[in-house]
Scaffold this motif. Sequence first.
Motif, short mmCIF file in Angstrom:
data_model
loop_
_atom_site.label_atom_id
_atom_site.label_comp_id
_atom_site.label_asym_id
_atom_site.label_seq_id
_atom_site.Cartn_x
_atom_site.Cartn_y
_atom_site.Cartn_z
N VAL A 171 11.03 -9.48 16.79
CA VAL A 171 12.42 -8.79 17.36
C VAL A 171 12.65 -7.58 16.45
CG1 VAL A 171 14.78 -9.17 17.53
CG2 VAL A 171 13.32 -10.98 18.18
N GLY A 172 11.83 -7.64 15.23
CA GLY A 172 12.19 -6.52 14.30
C GLY A 172 12.30 -5.06 14.74
N ILE A 173 13.12 -4.10 14.44
CA ILE A 173 12.87 -2.61 14.57
C ILE A 173 13.14 -1.92 13.16
CG2 ILE A 173 13.68 -0.61 15.90
CD1 ILE A 173 12.40 -2.40 17.70
N ASN A 174 11.95 -1.30 12.62
CA ASN A 174 12.03 -0.95 11.29
C ASN A 174 11.49 0.27 11.36
OD1 ASN A 174 13.22 -3.60 9.93
ND2 ASN A 174 11.22 -4.08 10.85
N VAL A 175 11.47 1.19 10.32
CA VAL A 175 10.57 2.36 9.94
C VAL A 175 9.88 2.19 8.79
CG1 VAL A 175 10.88 4.89 9.81
CG2 VAL A 175 12.36 3.58 11.33
N ASP A 176 8.35 2.49 8.96
CA ASP A 176 7.51 2.35 8.00
C ASP A 176 7.48 3.49 6.96
OD1 ASP A 176 5.96 4.02 9.18
OD2 ASP A 176 4.44 2.66 9.96
N ALA A 177 6.52 3.52 6.09
CA ALA A 177 6.58 4.58 4.77
C ALA A 177 6.22 5.97 5.76
CB ALA A 177 5.44 4.30 4.01
N GLU A 178 5.46 5.70 7.04
CA GLU A 178 5.03 7.06 7.74
C GLU A 178 6.10 7.44 8.85
OE1 GLU A 178 1.44 6.02 9.31
OE2 GLU A 178 0.05 5.55 7.49
N GLY A 179 7.21 6.97 8.70
CA GLY A 179 8.27 7.19 9.64
C GLY A 179 8.05 6.59 11.15
N LYS A 180 7.03 5.84 11.25
CA LYS A 180 6.75 5.32 12.43
C LYS A 180 7.63 3.79 12.78
CE LYS A 180 2.09 7.09 12.75
NZ LYS A 180 0.69 6.84 12.73
N LEU A 181 8.01 3.52 14.00
CA LEU A 181 8.50 2.20 14.34
C LEU A 181 7.62 1.21 13.99
CD1 LEU A 181 10.69 2.86 17.48
CD2 LEU A 181 11.51 2.39 15.35
N CYS A 182 7.96 -0.02 13.34
CA CYS A 182 7.21 -1.21 13.45
C CYS A 182 8.18 -2.62 13.08
CB CYS A 182 6.54 -1.12 11.90
SG CYS A 182 7.62 -1.00 10.54
N GLY A 183 7.35 -3.46 13.58
CA GLY A 183 8.51 -4.67 13.64
C GLY A 183 8.46 -5.53 12.24
N ASP A 184 8.64 -6.84 12.29
CA ASP A 184 8.96 -7.62 11.28
C ASP A 184 7.46 -8.28 10.76
OD1 ASP A 184 11.44 -7.16 11.02
OD2 ASP A 184 12.21 -9.06 11.73
N VAL A 185 6.46 -8.03 11.93
CA VAL A 185 5.19 -8.84 11.68
C VAL A 185 4.30 -7.52 11.45
CG1 VAL A 185 3.50 -9.79 13.21
CG2 VAL A 185 5.80 -10.47 13.33
N LEU A 186 3.20 -7.82 10.65
CA LEU A 186 2.14 -7.00 10.47
C LEU A 186 1.34 -7.14 11.37
CD1 LEU A 186 1.45 -7.53 6.37
CD2 LEU A 186 2.50 -5.57 7.51
N PHE A 187 1.48 -6.23 12.59
CA PHE A 187 0.71 -6.57 14.00
C PHE A 187 -0.63 -6.60 13.73
CE2 PHE A 187 -0.73 -5.19 17.96
CZ PHE A 187 -0.41 -5.84 18.96
N ASP A 188 -1.33 -5.56 12.93
CA ASP A 188 -2.85 -5.27 13.13
C ASP A 188 -3.46 -6.50 12.30
OD1 ASP A 188 -2.78 -2.96 14.17
OD2 ASP A 188 -2.79 -1.87 12.60
N ALA A 189 -2.97 -7.17 11.20
CA ALA A 189 -3.37 -7.96 10.34
C ALA A 189 -3.15 -9.63 11.40
CB ALA A 189 -2.73 -8.29 9.26
N VAL A 190 -2.19 -9.74 12.12
CA VAL A 190 -1.59 -10.96 12.71
C VAL A 190 -2.19 -11.12 13.95
CG1 VAL A 190 0.33 -12.15 13.62
CG2 VAL A 190 0.38 -11.31 11.47
N GLU A 191 -2.28 -9.94 14.71
CA GLU A 191 -2.77 -9.96 16.23
C GLU A 191 -3.93 -10.61 16.63
OE1 GLU A 191 -4.76 -8.67 19.56
OE2 GLU A 191 -5.31 -7.81 17.74
N PRO A 192 -5.14 -10.51 15.69
CA PRO A 192 -6.16 -11.26 15.93
C PRO A 192 -6.42 -12.81 15.85
CG PRO A 192 -6.71 -9.52 14.56
CD PRO A 192 -5.29 -9.65 14.58
N LEU A 193 -5.39 -13.10 15.05
CA LEU A 193 -5.26 -14.40 14.80
C LEU A 193 -4.41 -15.40 15.45
CD1 LEU A 193 -4.64 -13.73 10.72
CD2 LEU A 193 -6.93 -14.23 12.21
N VAL A 194 -3.60 -15.06 16.39
CA VAL A 194 -2.72 -15.85 17.07
C VAL A 194 -2.97 -15.89 18.68
CG1 VAL A 194 -0.82 -15.42 15.64
CG2 VAL A 194 -0.88 -13.80 17.46
N ALA A 195 -2.23 -16.58 19.42
CA ALA A 195 -2.51 -16.68 20.63
C ALA A 195 -1.83 -15.54 21.61
CB ALA A 195 -1.91 -17.81 21.48
N ALA A 196 -0.82 -14.90 21.27
CA ALA A 196 0.13 -14.25 21.91
C ALA A 196 0.84 -13.43 20.99
CB ALA A 196 0.74 -14.43 23.32
#
Length: 295
Positions: A229-254
């Motif tokens: 649900v998170g809507i944040n801005v990272d250090a590069e000024g890009k929108l990101c969530g509460d989840v580290l998507f690149d690290a988590v995405e390969p490890l979960v079902a969806a």
Amino acid sequence: MSIVLKGAPVANALTEVLKERAEKLKEKGVTPTLAILRVGEREDDLAYERGAKSRCGKVGVDVRCFVLPGGCSRDELLDAVRTINEDDSIHGCLMFRPLPVKGDELAACALLSPEKDVDCITGGSLESVFIGAGTGFPPCTAQACIEMLDYYGYSLQGKRITVIGRSLVIGKPVSMMLQARHATVTMCHTKTADIAAACRNAEILIAAAGKAGVVGADYTNREQVIIDVGINVDAEGKLCGDVLFDAVEPLVAAITPVPGGVGTVTSAVLAKHVVEAAEKTLALVPDLAASCCSL
């Protein structure tokens, strides 16, 4: 690799159903109408306003904007709320928050008619979420989480669901809504001991912490569905969530992406609430009410 649960198909499916319901209302002489009450020119408010107008336009919901200067008085704000309350052609109101003065915000929320509260800022709407006996509607983003899980076919009954966050905007109401669907809910927050372990045990994880990257690989399991649900801005000024998507995405079902996930559905839920509010004012006859059922 996990399944990426995008919001656009969910929003589009909702839109198609809502277009039919809005058309039936117009045949009865009622045009569902949303009032947007905005104080000042905050860029995040303006962005949400643009998205809401676009989605409402696709559904067939009219939008009327009430814009006040950032330095407006409490009387001016409350007068705007009264105007919205007293206008029978307006069925729902979205008031952007936070307002510059907290006391003004509390007064405005208390004054708004719960029947027109389409984003759960009044006591009546909160009552309906927590005890099922009030008027109003649940928060749009909390409802969007439920809509996404329903659309993608994830049953909630009997599921172990962990919610990170305990705000009245997302965490608390979505927990109650999930329990109403017979899920077993664990709520986590900043004082939760070993929060990663609590999250690893979940079949569904809803991240609503409001902090970028708080959910990492150690929070997950292979069978897990993550709603970010998170809507944040990272250090590069890009929108990101509460989840580290690149690290988590390969490890979960969806998992839902940010952007392009829950936020995409929120404006469609807002339009849905306005249509439902308009239907209630019309006191639809049973056959029409049946044809106007939600997804």
